[in-house]
Enzyme design. Structure first.
Site, PDB file in Angstrom:
ATOM      1  N   GLU A 194      11.954  17.519  34.887  1.00  0.00           N
ATOM      2  CA  GLU A 194      10.808  18.286  34.393  1.00  0.00           C
ATOM      3  C   GLU A 194      11.240  19.740  34.157  1.00  0.00           C
ATOM      4  O   GLU A 194      11.863  20.357  35.018  1.00  0.00           O
ATOM      5  CB  GLU A 194       9.707  18.235  35.453  1.00  0.00           C
ATOM      6  CG  GLU A 194       8.397  18.814  34.988  1.00  0.00           C
ATOM      7  CD  GLU A 194       7.321  18.733  36.067  1.00  0.00           C
ATOM      8  OE1 GLU A 194       7.654  18.909  37.255  1.00  0.00           O
ATOM      9  OE2 GLU A 194       6.154  18.501  35.725  1.00  0.00           O
ATOM     10  N   GLU A 218      -0.554  14.553  43.587  1.00  0.00           N
ATOM     11  CA  GLU A 218      -0.444  14.578  42.125  1.00  0.00           C
ATOM     12  C   GLU A 218       0.800  15.393  41.819  1.00  0.00           C
ATOM     13  O   GLU A 218       0.836  16.599  42.072  1.00  0.00           O
ATOM     14  CB  GLU A 218      -1.693  15.225  41.499  1.00  0.00           C
ATOM     15  CG  GLU A 218      -2.999  14.495  41.795  1.00  0.00           C
ATOM     16  CD  GLU A 218      -3.057  13.099  41.201  1.00  0.00           C
ATOM     17  OE1 GLU A 218      -2.186  12.745  40.387  1.00  0.00           O
ATOM     18  OE2 GLU A 218      -3.968  12.344  41.576  1.00  0.00           O
ATOM     19  N   CYS A 251       1.525  19.385  33.980  1.00  0.00           N
ATOM     20  CA  CYS A 251       2.176  18.222  34.577  1.00  0.00           C
ATOM     21  C   CYS A 251       2.278  17.086  33.574  1.00  0.00           C
ATOM     22  O   CYS A 251       3.225  16.317  33.603  1.00  0.00           O
ATOM     23  CB  CYS A 251       1.408  17.780  35.811  1.00  0.00           C
ATOM     24  SG  CYS A 251      -0.342  17.496  35.497  1.00  0.00           S
ATOM     25  N   LYS A 303      -4.626  26.227  50.135  1.00  0.00           N
ATOM     26  CA  LYS A 303      -3.424  27.062  50.002  1.00  0.00           C
ATOM     27  C   LYS A 303      -3.095  27.138  48.525  1.00  0.00           C
ATOM     28  O   LYS A 303      -2.504  26.224  47.948  1.00  0.00           O
ATOM     29  CB  LYS A 303      -2.275  26.431  50.780  1.00  0.00           C
ATOM     30  CG  LYS A 303      -1.328  27.402  51.417  1.00  0.00           C
ATOM     31  CD  LYS A 303      -0.549  28.278  50.475  1.00  0.00           C
ATOM     32  CE  LYS A 303       0.619  27.596  49.832  1.00  0.00           C
ATOM     33  NZ  LYS A 303       1.224  28.351  48.742  1.00  0.00           N
TER      34      LYS A 303
HETATM   35  P1  NAD Z   1       5.425  23.436  44.014  1.00  0.00           P
HETATM   36  O1  NAD Z   1       5.571  22.058  44.511  1.00  0.00           O
HETATM   37  O2  NAD Z   1       6.588  24.346  44.103  1.00  0.00           O
HETATM   38  O3  NAD Z   1       4.232  24.178  44.753  1.00  0.00           O
HETATM   39  C1  NAD Z   1       2.927  23.634  44.803  1.00  0.00           C
HETATM   40  C2  NAD Z   1       2.223  24.178  46.018  1.00  0.00           C
HETATM   41  O4  NAD Z   1       2.884  23.694  47.197  1.00  0.00           O
HETATM   42  C3  NAD Z   1       2.251  25.711  46.118  1.00  0.00           C
HETATM   43  O5  NAD Z   1       1.033  26.171  46.650  1.00  0.00           O
HETATM   44  C4  NAD Z   1       3.398  25.940  47.084  1.00  0.00           C
HETATM   45  O6  NAD Z   1       3.314  27.194  47.733  1.00  0.00           O
HETATM   46  C5  NAD Z   1       3.205  24.784  48.054  1.00  0.00           C
HETATM   47  N1  NAD Z   1       4.403  24.425  48.827  1.00  0.00           N
HETATM   48  C6  NAD Z   1       5.702  24.561  48.477  1.00  0.00           C
HETATM   49  N2  NAD Z   1       6.500  24.120  49.476  1.00  0.00           N
HETATM   50  C7  NAD Z   1       5.700  23.688  50.475  1.00  0.00           C
HETATM   51  C8  NAD Z   1       5.925  23.123  51.759  1.00  0.00           C
HETATM   52  N3  NAD Z   1       7.169  22.909  52.225  1.00  0.00           N
HETATM   53  N4  NAD Z   1       4.862  22.779  52.509  1.00  0.00           N
HETATM   54  C9  NAD Z   1       3.600  22.968  52.048  1.00  0.00           C
HETATM   55  N5  NAD Z   1       3.320  23.529  50.843  1.00  0.00           N
HETATM   56  C10 NAD Z   1       4.365  23.876  50.056  1.00  0.00           C
HETATM   57  O7  NAD Z   1       4.910  23.312  42.513  1.00  0.00           O
HETATM   58  P2  NAD Z   1       4.594  24.489  41.489  1.00  0.00           P
HETATM   59  O8  NAD Z   1       5.890  25.014  40.968  1.00  0.00           O
HETATM   60  O9  NAD Z   1       3.624  25.433  42.097  1.00  0.00           O
HETATM   61  O10 NAD Z   1       3.801  23.687  40.351  1.00  0.00           O
HETATM   62  C11 NAD Z   1       4.451  23.002  39.355  1.00  0.00           C
HETATM   63  C12 NAD Z   1       4.549  21.535  39.689  1.00  0.00           C
HETATM   64  O11 NAD Z   1       3.263  21.001  39.921  1.00  0.00           O
HETATM   65  C13 NAD Z   1       5.127  20.743  38.547  1.00  0.00           C
HETATM   66  O12 NAD Z   1       6.042  19.806  39.049  1.00  0.00           O
HETATM   67  C14 NAD Z   1       3.917  20.041  37.961  1.00  0.00           C
HETATM   68  O13 NAD Z   1       4.201  18.865  37.256  1.00  0.00           O
HETATM   69  C15 NAD Z   1       3.105  19.797  39.174  1.00  0.00           C
HETATM   70  N6  NAD Z   1       1.702  19.575  38.816  1.00  0.00           N
HETATM   71  C16 NAD Z   1       1.195  18.305  38.911  1.00  0.00           C
HETATM   72  C17 NAD Z   1      -0.111  18.049  38.530  1.00  0.00           C
HETATM   73  C18 NAD Z   1      -0.681  16.648  38.602  1.00  0.00           C
HETATM   74  O14 NAD Z   1      -1.900  16.519  38.614  1.00  0.00           O
HETATM   75  N7  NAD Z   1       0.142  15.616  38.662  1.00  0.00           N
HETATM   76  C19 NAD Z   1      -0.915  19.089  38.080  1.00  0.00           C
HETATM   77  C20 NAD Z   1      -0.380  20.364  38.012  1.00  0.00           C
HETATM   78  C21 NAD Z   1       0.942  20.595  38.389  1.00  0.00           C
END
Ligand code: NAD
Length: 494
Positions: free
Chosen positions: A388, A253, A287, A178
């Site tokens: 963040e 992550e 991140c 996804k």
């Molecule tokens: P997000 O959590 O909003 O979304 C991430 C993914 O989860 C998307 O595909 C989203 O559609 C899906 N999602 C959202 N709600 C969901 C639910 N209820 N059930 C299942 N899936 C759901 O994050 P974002 O805004 O897309 O990305 C930014 C975040 O990701 C930041 O917090 C960043 O730090 C983190 N990030 C972490 C790493 C790491 O390796 N630690 C790497 C990249 C990004």
């Protein structure tokens, strides 16, 4: 150059390409607001079909019994295919995420390297023969879980997708991927290459759409036996609860608010370049962004001036311009969110030392740009120093001595990464052991290799990605006891 030829508005579901049954969503180039493509989201019937087809494909002896070196050959072919299409893939990702071409080229190379690495890891992983405590031979073997739900964010799609798909396939599973709603294009292109390389097509479905609908349906599907998530901590909590209810494993992550630490003996040129790269490359949408910049109080003014001058000189522009250092943010909505967080910082008493607004350059007026921003004057526990922002915004924080530094650096719910800038390697190692973080860089920042495990501590994650053992996190361990006894078990004797 033409972008990668993604089939128009089709998604791979359980082996075939079809129009998503959910609502359409535009993929927008944040450099100029133009629409790159419009993709219909998957619907719940497609999630179900993908899970069923994936489970059947994973259980098919043609995949289940494929010897590791043969499965590895398929993964290596995927790596070759990614490399053969590297430039169009990079361009596609730049158009869908705004990132610079330099960065998307590196992410594409990283994705290819990830498939090649897991091909090699798969061929060389071994089971165990634990010492037996009876008349039997004991074996510990590792078996696929079946269907894995992989959910990824928008900031580095092809690399984060590969980091889940490659070890999950290596482990013998099917994957339901996804991608983030706004950036599915490169994930769809990757699926095409995975299929073309000869991986049975039902083993990878790509199901774009809103997380709360499609991601939720994947996470709750009874055939999905493991969740591999990268994204924000708030979403991580939701998925953690689903995994707990279903008693399935989950790796996460998550977000960060990472400290980057200047010591009094830091090399000026190296430190300024590294700190800027740590917070402003990827326009801060990383991140591991080094967003809390700790400066020794005695030298605070000098370091702050150097960083402000260097940040002000960074070149903004579209990701396709080779001169660009800071590209637009990935979406206009995210740019507005970053701007609102800087406004809130002002309300908290922050002094904007540079940036703090949308650029007024006419050349950038159609894109989702925001100026590299450095703030100071905030207490370490201010929301701006704790939450963040995920944009080009760093906070400068003074510290008195090592004890004060460690206390401040660790006073956050996150624990993802840390940078330490010093000429004294004893101090560097001492600090590195005291800072709560999954990764610590010493005199460098944001360097990665697929062979090196990656994880967050505290609210930055659960479990470990990358490294050889990531394959094991997509498997179940099973113990086999093979009797070597000459006699029946004595208990049953009359
Ligand atoms: P997000 O959590 O909003 O979304 C991430 C993914 O989860 C998307 O595909 C989203 O559609 C899906 N999602 C959202 N709600 C969901 C639910 N209820 N059930 C299942 N899936 C759901 O994050 P974002 O805004 O897309 O990305 C930014 C975040 O990701 C930041 O917090 C960043 O730090 C983190 N990030 C972490 C790493 C790491 O390796 N630690 C790497 C990249 C990004």
């Amino acid at each position: 150059m033409q972008p990668f030829p993604v089939p128009p508005d089709e998604i791979p579901v359980g082996g075939g390409w079809q129009r998503g049954g959910g609502p359409a969503s535009a993929c927008v180039d944040p450099a100029d607001g133009s629409t790159v493509a419009s993709i219909h989201a998957a619907d719940s019937a497609q999630v179900d079909a993908a899970a069923r087809a994936g489970a059947a494909a994973a259980a098919d002896p043609a995949w289940r019994d494929l010897l590791p070196h043969r499965r590895a050959r398929l993964l290596a072919r995927v790596a070759d295919a990614i490399e053969d299409h590297a430039e169009p893939l990079a361009l596609l990702q730049t158009r869908n995420t705004g990132k610079t071409l330099g960065e998307t080229r590196a992410l594409v190379a990283s994705a290819a390297g990830t498939f090649r690495y897991y091909a090699a890891a798969l061929e060389t992983l071994e089971g165990e023969l634990p010492p037996s405590r009876g008349a039997h031979l004991t074996m510990s073997v590792h078996e696929p879980i079946g269907v894995v739900g992989a959910i990824t964010p928008w900031n580095s799609p092809i690399a984060s997708d590969a980091q889940k798909i490659a070890p999950a396939l290596a482990a013998g599973n099917a994957v339901l991927l996804k991608p983030a709603e706004a950036t599915p294009l490169v994930s769809l292109a990757l699926a095409r290459l995975v299929q073309d390389a000869g991986v049975p097509p039902a083993l990878l479905s790509v199901l774009p759409g809103p997380g709360t609908v499609v991601g939720d349906a994947i996470s709750r599907h009874p055939l999905v036996g493991k969740l591999a998530f990268t994204g924000g901590t708030t979403t991580g909590r939701v998925l953690g609860r689903v995994a707990a209810d279903r008693i399935i494993p989950v790796t996460m992550e998550l977000g960060g608010k990472s400290p980057t630490i200047v010591c009094e003996d830091s090399d000026v040129e190296e430190t300024v370049a590294g700190i800027l790269y740590g917070i402003f490359s990827s326009t801060g949408q990383s991140c591991v962004a080094g967003s809390r910049i700790f400066l020794p109080r005695r030298q605070y003014g000098e370091w702050a001036s150097r960083l402000i001058a260097a940040a002000t000189a960074l070149r903004l522009g579209p990701g396709t311009d080779p001169a660009t250092q800071v590209a637009p943010l990935a979406t206009f909505a995210h740019r507005d969110k970053v701007a609102a967080m800087v406004d809130r910082a002002r309300e908290e008493g922050a002094v904007v030392r540079c940036g703090g607004r949308i650029p007024d350059d006419e050349r950038l007026s159609r894109g989702a740009y925001y100026l590299p921003t450095l703030l100071d004057g905030l207490a370490p526990d201010a929301k701006t120093c704790q939450e963040e922002i995920f944009g080009p915004v760093g906070v400068l924080l003074p510290y008195e001595d090592e004890e004060d530094l460690v206390a401040q650096a660790n006073s956050t719910v996150y624990g993802l990464a840390c940078g330490i800038w010093t000429a004294d390697y004893r101090r560097a190692l001492r600090l590195a052991r005291r800072i709560e973080a999954g990764t610590v860089w010493i005199n460098t920042y944001k360097q990665f290799s697929i062979s090196t495990p990656f994880s967050g501590t505290k609210e930055s994650g659960l479990g470990t990605d990358k490294g050889r053992t990531a394959i094991r996190s997509y498997q179940r361990q099973k113990s086999l006891y093979l009797s070597l006894a000459d006699e029946p078990i004595p208990w049953a004797r009359g």
